[in-house]
Enzyme design. Structure first.
Site, short mmCIF file in Angstrom:
data_model
loop_
_atom_site.label_atom_id
_atom_site.label_comp_id
_atom_site.label_asym_id
_atom_site.label_seq_id
_atom_site.Cartn_x
_atom_site.Cartn_y
_atom_site.Cartn_z
N LYS A 27 0.81 -1.22 0.00
CA LYS A 27 0.00 0.00 0.00
C LYS A 27 0.84 1.26 0.00
O LYS A 27 0.42 2.30 -0.51
CB LYS A 27 -0.97 -0.02 1.17
CG LYS A 27 -2.08 -1.04 0.97
CD LYS A 27 -3.22 -0.85 1.94
CE LYS A 27 -4.44 -1.64 1.53
NZ LYS A 27 -4.28 -3.10 1.73
N GLU B 76 -10.45 6.42 2.59
CA GLU B 76 -11.35 5.44 3.18
C GLU B 76 -10.50 4.29 3.71
O GLU B 76 -9.42 4.03 3.20
CB GLU B 76 -12.31 4.91 2.10
CG GLU B 76 -11.75 3.79 1.20
CD GLU B 76 -10.59 4.23 0.29
OE1 GLU B 76 -10.42 5.44 0.09
OE2 GLU B 76 -9.87 3.34 -0.21
N SER C 218 1.79 -9.84 -0.78
CA SER C 218 1.44 -8.41 -0.69
C SER C 218 1.69 -7.80 0.67
O SER C 218 1.83 -6.58 0.77
CB SER C 218 -0.01 -8.21 -1.11
OG SER C 218 -0.87 -9.02 -0.35
C1 LIG Z 1 -5.17 -4.09 1.33
C2 LIG Z 1 -4.44 -5.33 1.08
C3 LIG Z 1 -4.79 -6.19 0.02
C4 LIG Z 1 -5.97 -5.97 -0.87
O1 LIG Z 1 -5.90 -4.85 -1.67
P1 LIG Z 1 -5.61 -4.88 -3.25
O2 LIG Z 1 -5.99 -3.54 -3.70
O3 LIG Z 1 -6.46 -5.97 -3.84
O4 LIG Z 1 -4.17 -5.19 -3.42
C5 LIG Z 1 -4.00 -7.31 -0.19
N1 LIG Z 1 -2.95 -7.60 0.61
C6 LIG Z 1 -2.60 -6.81 1.64
C7 LIG Z 1 -1.44 -7.20 2.49
C8 LIG Z 1 -3.33 -5.66 1.92
O5 LIG Z 1 -2.97 -4.88 2.95
#
Ligand SMILES: *Cc1c(COP(=O)(O)O)cnc(C)c1O
Length: 386
Positions: free
Chosen positions: A88, A110, A371
């Site tokens: 993020k 948000e 992620s």
């Molecule tokens: C917020 C988040 C997501 C989901 O958001 P995307 O916009 O689909 O990437 C996925 N993995 C993590 C670790 C997150 O914090």
């Protein structure tokens, strides 16, 4: 991937469905982003912060023990190692720099689980901007630790009491605030969703994941690309950023949704939050609540570019259930010494399943975007595993 042009369309999806009062703001943002993206000084400042503050480039890790276990070669793109613990930060640094460039000294955002709120508050603190985060009352209660983090970072957290008092209501409230404050405020949206230019802009800010990973894979694989590229999908930003690096290769692209939030698996087309895309809806067209073990995948829709990639067949999308996700979380911890966030554990769960049932050919090379890191989820996993 696609440049959606001035209409913001990805095939039949996307667009800019906003109240008249927001059209000039969207147009201003579109123009500001186009000029910043083409400006070497802006790009140098952005890359500089991504390197010196966020810790980029993140590595690609070869998972030998996990690969032995699954019979496919697994590589992880390590967004868990970026500052604040997920991808993020890539998006919020880009948007905060853009706000500064537009002369807007206030960010609004948000948040559902609180991760995007924390990231936005982080970028605001870094650049000395004011920050207000909208969060459903239910989420404020569920995510007390992230509320506290945002306040430590200097942000104001505004609980939203309308509707189901969760993420979709927080988006509505942020849009409402933006209409009233647009002269001084930038709306820092958290995923590849919303009205044009957000889905395109956020993907461009996240494509650093895929661009880095492509070069790193080529170095590791003697000039080849992975056979399969996999990422989890909430709104779809980490997946869109990852896919952007590989869409023009022969790699198969796979997005993995939570079974209880599968907007592509179970959704229907609709217009919500300024875009035409796929959403979980009831027969009257009311938006349904997504249900998942992982709060970060709880958005009941999906970004329009994913709806397009699915419709065109360039990417395919699957969903996995909570039990498989917990198994994948445990497997990665035990074989590689990495605690994954529950969101990317969805991507790993699909890889584990597909490696077993022939969905991925034995011996294939699979790149998975990790992620985010799992520290935020350990207490929840402890409860679930009893
Ligand atoms: C917020 C988040 C997501 C989901 O958001 P995307 O916009 O689909 O990437 C996925 N993995 C993590 C670790 C997150 O914090």
């Amino acid at each position: 991937m696609l440049d959606p042009g001035p209409t913001g369309r990805f095939g039949e999806f996307g667009g800019r469905f906003v109240p008249e009062a927001l059209v000039p703001a969207c147009l201003e943002l579109e123009a500001a982003f186009a000029s910043a993206w083409a400006d070497e000084a802006f790009q140098a400042r952005r890359s500089g912060l991504l390197a010196s503050y966020a810790g980029r480039p993140t590595p690609v890790t070869e998972c030998r023990r996990l690969s032995d276990r699954l019979g496919v070669r697994v590589l992880l793109k390590r967004e868990d190692l970026a500052h604040t613990g997920s991808h993020k930060i890539n998006n919020v640094i880009g948007q905060a720099l853009l706000a500064e460039r537009m002369g807007k000294r206030r960010l609004i955002a948000e948040t559902g689980a609180g991760q995007h709120g924390v990231a936005t508050a982080t970028a605001a603190a870094l650049l000395g901007l004011d920050c207000t985060v909208f969060m459903g009352e239910v989420d404020v209660e569920r995510q007390a630790l992230n509320v506290f983090r945002m306040r430590l970072l200097g942000a104001e957290v505004r609980p939203v009491g309308s509707g189901s008092r969760t993420l979709k209501d927080a988006v509505n409230e942020a849009l409402r605030d933006w209409v009233a404050t647009v002269g001084t405020t930038h709306y820092c949206l958290g995923s590849v969703m919303g009205p044009h230019p957000y889905p395109y802009m956020v993907r461009q800010f996240q494509r650093v994941i895929g661009d880095e990973a492509r070069a790193q894979c080529r170095a590791l694989l003697g000039g080849s690309d992975p056979d399969v590229v996999v990422a989890c999908v909430g709104g779809g930003s980490n997946a869109a950023g990852t896919f952007a690096g590989f869409v023009d290769t022969s790699a198969r692209l796979v997005g993995v949704e939570a079974a209880g939030g599968a907007a592509l698996g179970n959704g229907v087309p609709g217009v919500v939050h300024g875009m035409r895309s796929m959403f979980l809806q009831d027969e009257e067209g009311q938006i349904l609540e997504a249900q998942s073990i992982s709060a970060g995948l709880d958005y009941p829709g999906i970004g329009p570019e994913h709806a397009f990639l699915a419709a065109s067949g360039r990417a395919s999308y699957f969903s996995v259930g909570d039990a498989e996700v917990l198994d994948a979380f445990k497997l990665l911890a035990a074989t590689e010494g990495i605690l994954s966030a529950l969101e990317p554990a969805h991507a790993l769960a699909w890889v584990a399943r597909a490696a077993q049932d022939g969905g991925i050919e034995a011996g294939s090379t699979v790149l998975v975007t990790l992620s985010g890191r799992g520290d935020k989820d350990v207490a929840q996993v402890m409860d679930l595993l009893g």
